[in-house]
Design an enzyme around this catalytic site. Sequence first.
Site, mmCIF file in Angstrom:
data_model
loop_
_atom_site.group_PDB
_atom_site.id
_atom_site.type_symbol
_atom_site.label_atom_id
_atom_site.label_comp_id
_atom_site.label_asym_id
_atom_site.label_seq_id
_atom_site.Cartn_x
_atom_site.Cartn_y
_atom_site.Cartn_z
ATOM 1 N N ALA A 183 0.231 12.419 -8.321
ATOM 2 C CA ALA A 183 -0.605 12.981 -9.396
ATOM 3 C C ALA A 183 -0.825 14.469 -9.182
ATOM 4 O O ALA A 183 -0.822 15.258 -10.136
ATOM 5 C CB ALA A 183 -1.946 12.252 -9.457
ATOM 6 N N LYS A 197 2.636 -3.862 -8.855
ATOM 7 C CA LYS A 197 3.301 -2.931 -9.776
ATOM 8 C C LYS A 197 3.981 -3.696 -10.915
ATOM 9 O O LYS A 197 3.975 -3.256 -12.065
ATOM 10 C CB LYS A 197 4.325 -2.072 -9.031
ATOM 11 C CG LYS A 197 3.736 -1.155 -7.983
ATOM 12 C CD LYS A 197 2.625 -0.252 -8.516
ATOM 13 C CE LYS A 197 3.101 0.882 -9.365
ATOM 14 N NZ LYS A 197 1.953 1.748 -9.810
HETATM 15 P P1 NAP Z 1 -1.600 8.033 -3.297
HETATM 16 O O1 NAP Z 1 -1.463 9.424 -2.837
HETATM 17 O O2 NAP Z 1 -2.156 7.023 -2.338
HETATM 18 O O3 NAP Z 1 -2.422 8.006 -4.635
HETATM 19 C C1 NAP Z 1 -2.998 6.839 -5.138
HETATM 20 C C2 NAP Z 1 -4.085 7.238 -6.099
HETATM 21 O O4 NAP Z 1 -4.640 6.069 -6.694
HETATM 22 C C3 NAP Z 1 -5.231 7.996 -5.428
HETATM 23 O O5 NAP Z 1 -5.635 9.028 -6.278
HETATM 24 C C4 NAP Z 1 -6.299 6.924 -5.313
HETATM 25 O O6 NAP Z 1 -7.615 7.455 -5.301
HETATM 26 C C5 NAP Z 1 -6.064 6.172 -6.601
HETATM 27 N N1 NAP Z 1 -6.695 4.864 -6.574
HETATM 28 C C6 NAP Z 1 -6.426 3.803 -5.772
HETATM 29 N N2 NAP Z 1 -7.274 2.801 -6.029
HETATM 30 C C7 NAP Z 1 -8.115 3.242 -7.020
HETATM 31 C C8 NAP Z 1 -9.215 2.673 -7.713
HETATM 32 N N3 NAP Z 1 -9.660 1.425 -7.473
HETATM 33 N N4 NAP Z 1 -9.829 3.428 -8.657
HETATM 34 C C9 NAP Z 1 -9.412 4.691 -8.928
HETATM 35 N N5 NAP Z 1 -8.393 5.289 -8.286
HETATM 36 C C10 NAP Z 1 -7.747 4.561 -7.354
HETATM 37 O O7 NAP Z 1 -0.178 7.428 -3.735
HETATM 38 P P2 NAP Z 1 1.020 8.045 -4.574
HETATM 39 O O8 NAP Z 1 2.229 7.890 -3.747
HETATM 40 O O9 NAP Z 1 0.681 9.369 -5.135
HETATM 41 O O10 NAP Z 1 1.129 6.964 -5.725
HETATM 42 C C11 NAP Z 1 0.748 7.248 -7.053
HETATM 43 C C12 NAP Z 1 1.369 6.244 -7.978
HETATM 44 O O11 NAP Z 1 2.787 6.258 -7.841
HETATM 45 C C13 NAP Z 1 0.947 4.793 -7.747
HETATM 46 O O12 NAP Z 1 0.848 4.168 -9.001
HETATM 47 C C14 NAP Z 1 2.126 4.216 -6.973
HETATM 48 O O13 NAP Z 1 2.237 2.825 -7.118
HETATM 49 C C15 NAP Z 1 3.274 4.943 -7.642
HETATM 50 N N6 NAP Z 1 4.496 5.019 -6.846
HETATM 51 C C16 NAP Z 1 4.481 5.639 -5.620
HETATM 52 C C17 NAP Z 1 5.671 5.703 -4.902
HETATM 53 C C18 NAP Z 1 5.728 6.384 -3.554
HETATM 54 O O14 NAP Z 1 6.763 6.268 -2.880
HETATM 55 N N7 NAP Z 1 4.711 7.118 -3.135
HETATM 56 C C19 NAP Z 1 6.840 5.143 -5.412
HETATM 57 C C20 NAP Z 1 6.797 4.520 -6.665
HETATM 58 C C21 NAP Z 1 5.630 4.476 -7.381
HETATM 59 P P3 NAP Z 1 -8.433 7.715 -3.921
HETATM 60 O O15 NAP Z 1 -7.964 9.057 -3.432
HETATM 61 O O16 NAP Z 1 -9.840 7.693 -4.353
HETATM 62 O O17 NAP Z 1 -8.057 6.597 -2.984
#
Ligand code: NAP
Length: 341
Positions: free
Chosen positions: A18, A160
């Site tokens: 994000a 997911k």
């Molecule tokens: P990240 O840095 O851990 O970010 C996850 C975000 O989700 C954080 O802002 C977290 O907020 C928020 N979140 C989690 N639980 C929540 C809740 N109950 N209410 C509100 N916010 C919540 O992970 P990311 O890698 O950037 O992942 C972002 C998205 O991409 C996710 O949908 C993930 O499934 C998808 N994705 C990631 C990857 C990868 O390899 N990283 C690959 C494919 C898809 P807090 O900071 O408050 O915890």
Amino acid sequence: MDKIGGTVLVTGGSGYIAGYIIRALLDEGWTVNTTVRDLAREAQLRAQLGGSYATLRFFKADLMDDKGWRAAMDGCSHVCHVASPITVQAPRQEDELILPAREGALRALRFARAAGVERFVQTSSVAAIVYGHGKGIRRFTEADWTDTDGPGVHAYAKSKTLAERAAREWIAREGRGMEFVSINPSVVLGPVWGEDYSTSIELVRQLLAGAVPGCADLGFGVVDVRDVAALHVRALTEPGIDGERFIASGPFLKMIDIARILRQQLGQKARRVPLRHVPDWMVHALALVNPMVRQVTGELGNVRDTDAGHALSRLGWATRPVEQTITDCAQSLIETRVVAA
Ligand code: NAP
């Protein structure tokens, strides 16, 4: 740069992906609203993301609670729904991941429609595509879906898959013309901003720190966080893509390939990166005592390649060389002192 969009809500502004999406949108002249669970993080995130008080606004909202969502969506023409839990350890209960993922997506959709949002882009994952199809070597496209009842499907993949399916079913039933697109990234790597990095970075960190004895026969598609952000921005406004899915992935790499890139590109800084193979029997033995390893034993030997041809041809998407992605990731881990030089 002139403003090309309206106001967009990016959910989960504290997250790794994000953050890059917000930066890219601000660079393109959008006004960005973002949700966080803890507003005390606003100052630190502002310093990281840029933008002014007029162009970047923070709202407190949780995926599991209606509070705050109406204000966050107010005036938004577009949404990037990125927030969803992603953890290194398997959760004690699958619902710890599934409920926020699925209910959070439905909550964001409901408030988006009520606010008159034109297009809703959901960050899904290849985890919603490639699992539950047994072992072996296979190439997957957007036509494939994870079978959540299939063998060895872990809680994150379920979360997911169920979130994207629920979103698509809701849109078909209740969307009333709001457009919907999903982006399905593979493992996202690239530069980190500090200690608060995503779970996906953990493998590079462990290799660089010499925290693993060697390389297991495990692999995954790798994609750069900057390219994933660019694809989200593109998907927000490209006409004629309502309902589509876009895999965001670069090449499929085994753990040993990543280790070799680190050694080749970083020289002395990568001196702790192991280049030996860990046999499958040893991974199974480690899994008896380490729940993190237990999560991946079902993946030993599998090649789940994902084809990003649709994003490349339909959206003119381009990815940078994977060597650069991995090197920039490692350099940033050293520069931010997450890993000692
Ligand atoms: P990240 O840095 O851990 O970010 C996850 C975000 O989700 C954080 O802002 C977290 O907020 C928020 N979140 C989690 N639980 C929540 C809740 N109950 N209410 C509100 N916010 C919540 O992970 P990311 O890698 O950037 O992942 C972002 C998205 O991409 C996710 O949908 C993930 O499934 C998808 N994705 C990631 C990857 C990868 O390899 N990283 C690959 C494919 C898809 P807090 O900071 O408050 O915890």
